[in-house]
Motif scaffolding. Structure first.
Motif, mmCIF file in Angstrom:
data_model
loop_
_atom_site.group_PDB
_atom_site.id
_atom_site.type_symbol
_atom_site.label_atom_id
_atom_site.label_comp_id
_atom_site.label_asym_id
_atom_site.label_seq_id
_atom_site.Cartn_x
_atom_site.Cartn_y
_atom_site.Cartn_z
ATOM 1 N N MET A 111 0.830 -1.199 0.000
ATOM 2 C CA MET A 111 0.000 0.000 0.000
ATOM 3 C C MET A 111 0.864 1.249 0.000
ATOM 4 S SD MET A 111 -3.285 0.944 2.368
ATOM 5 C CE MET A 111 -4.290 2.393 2.005
ATOM 6 N N ASP A 112 0.426 2.244 -0.769
ATOM 7 C CA ASP A 112 1.107 3.523 -0.918
ATOM 8 C C ASP A 112 0.437 4.555 -0.020
ATOM 9 O OD1 ASP A 112 2.251 5.884 -1.725
ATOM 10 O OD2 ASP A 112 1.722 5.692 -3.848
ATOM 11 N N GLY A 113 1.174 5.074 0.953
ATOM 12 C CA GLY A 113 0.603 6.033 1.885
ATOM 13 C C GLY A 113 0.304 7.382 1.270
ATOM 14 N N ARG A 135 2.447 -5.389 -6.075
ATOM 15 C CA ARG A 135 2.696 -4.004 -6.477
ATOM 16 C C ARG A 135 2.233 -3.757 -7.910
ATOM 17 N NH1 ARG A 135 8.217 -0.267 -6.371
ATOM 18 N NH2 ARG A 135 7.123 1.626 -7.078
ATOM 19 N N ARG A 136 2.414 -4.732 -8.787
ATOM 20 C CA ARG A 136 1.935 -4.577 -10.162
ATOM 21 C C ARG A 136 0.412 -4.464 -10.205
ATOM 22 N NH1 ARG A 136 5.425 -5.383 -14.555
ATOM 23 N NH2 ARG A 136 7.524 -4.867 -13.827
ATOM 24 N N ALA A 242 3.800 0.327 2.912
ATOM 25 C CA ALA A 242 3.799 -0.908 3.700
ATOM 26 C C ALA A 242 3.615 -2.100 2.785
ATOM 27 C CB ALA A 242 2.683 -0.877 4.742
ATOM 28 N N GLY A 243 4.206 -3.226 3.177
ATOM 29 C CA GLY A 243 4.032 -4.461 2.419
ATOM 30 C C GLY A 243 4.138 -5.666 3.325
ATOM 31 N N ALA A 265 -6.230 -4.669 7.351
ATOM 32 C CA ALA A 265 -6.048 -5.682 8.398
ATOM 33 C C ALA A 265 -4.564 -5.910 8.634
ATOM 34 C CB ALA A 265 -6.756 -6.975 8.011
ATOM 35 N N GLY A 266 -3.914 -6.657 7.733
ATOM 36 C CA GLY A 266 -2.491 -6.941 7.904
ATOM 37 C C GLY A 266 -1.577 -5.907 7.297
ATOM 38 N N THR A 267 -2.108 -5.062 6.425
ATOM 39 C CA THR A 267 -1.301 -4.048 5.740
ATOM 40 C C THR A 267 -2.095 -2.749 5.619
ATOM 41 O OG1 THR A 267 -0.226 -5.775 4.401
ATOM 42 C CG2 THR A 267 -0.027 -3.508 3.620
#
Length: 362
Positions: A111-113, A135-136, A242-243, A265-267
């Motif tokens: 995810m891109d903040g 990411r793709r 985050a990843g 949830a996790g990310t």
């Protein structure tokens, strides 16, 4: 009277210099985890600890190098997680655990903040580095999550490296499945295994793909804990990312998916608050929407990243019966790494290169 053009040029040069200084002084930071669970000194040998520390340090240095040369937080997260996916020590990529059917089913998300864009994949069996395909999905599609054969078809179209499912096999993970099948239960990331008899046969040796060194595969286990991996990063431009990547649970059935690929949830990552990657009993982390909950406490109640992370992990999850931990990072470079299990593989590296790898509760 001074030339107005010269004055304007001087002001422009000064502003450019100030921007450059601000970028240089930005507290680039990177934090990682390699799973939480029954990680105790009594179960740890010097050889085992050295193996984990080596890969965790390699992951930190890989991501740090990306940030130092001006790379984005997303670039750093992807590169860092790939290091851990390529290591058989963790439950991600090469070291993934087996499902009830004897398959390795992998999940990942990023995810891109800055933009709040996200990408995730779940239940894939042939993608060498799931984090890169996640990411793709974020960058090259209009979707957030893809699963199974569809995600693999997308990965192929995007030129991602695909491998034979046999690539993910490790003897230790296979034996873990056999034990779980005999006991007919799911092995979580945080279940303590009984002590091994002194006369028990030794596991066969395996060659480390990174170092070429011959290592006894028993060093890859910590009780029945197999570690989901994750990374959060802050780049010089002030952006968070985050990843998270995982193989899920040993003996999982019916296409079970945990929290790692579930955004919120996790990310989770949001420049306004924090970046989060979690590890633990995924069902609880999904129900508690752990990643977003930390962010929401910061946004709505004004809590610090440390206070918000501890509120969720050490109070809310404990009250629910959920075990595990997370890594959190805010835009000022403040770090939180709370966990309510016996231990958590974790580490960080700061702008000046100062780094630390931690394993135990103390």
């Amino acid at each position: 009277m001074k030339n107005p053009l010269l004055i304007a040029a001087s002001i422009a040069a000064l502003l450019t210099s100030m921007v450059g200084m601000a970028q240089t002084q930005s507290p680039i930071t990177l934090v990682i985890h390699g799973g939480a669970g029954t990680i105790t000194r009594k179960n740890m040998t010097p050889e085992k600890e050295q193996a984990y520390r080596a890969v965790l340090n390699q992951a930190l240095q890989t991501g740090y190098a990306v940030l130092k040369r001006g790379g984005t937080s997303l670039d750093a997260v992807e590169a860092t997680v790939r290091v851990m996916e390529d290591s058989p020590l963790f439950n991600a990529g090469k070291g993934a655990v087996f499902t009830h059917e004897g398959r390795n089913e992998l999940d990942a998300s990023v995810m891109d903040g800055k933009t709040l864009k996200a990408g995730a994949i779940a239940g894939v069996t042939t993608i060498k580095n799931p984090i890169s395909t996640a990411r793709r999905v974020m960058d090259k599609s209009e979707h957030v999550m893809m699963i199974g054969p569809g995600a693999e078809a997308f990965a192929k179209a995007q030129g991602m490296e695909l491998v034979d499912p046999k690539y993910f096999y490790t003897e230790t993970r296979w034996q873990g499945l056999q034990k779980a099948l005999q006991e007919e239960k799911v092995q979580l990331d945080h279940t303590e295994a009984p002590a091994k008899p002194a006369n028990a046969p030794k596991a066969r040796n395996a060659e480390s793909p990174k170092t070429g060194a011959i290592l006894n595969e028993t060093i890859f286990t910590e009780g029945n804990k197999f570690g989901t991996v994750g990374c959060v990063a802050l780049d010089q431009y002030g952006n968070l990312a985050a990843g998270t990547s995982t193989g899920g649970m040993t003996n999982k059935r019916y296409g079970r998916v945990g929290d790692a690929p579930i955004i919120g949830a996790g990310t989770y990552a949001n420049n306004a608050t924090c970046a989060i990657s979690a590890t633990g009993h995924g069902e609880y982390f999904i129900r508690a929407v752990v990643g977003f909950d930390v962010s929401a406490l910061m946004a709505y109640k004004g809590l610090s990243v440390n206070d918000a992370a501890n509120e969720v992990v050490m109070k809310k999850l404990v009250e629910m019966g959920g075990e595990g931990g997370l890594i959190a990072l805010d835009r000022r470079g403040n770090i939180a790494m709370p966990f309510n299990s016996e231990g958590m593989y974790r580490g960080y590296i700061k702008a000046d290169g100062t780094s630390e790898v931690l394993i135990y509760k103390d």
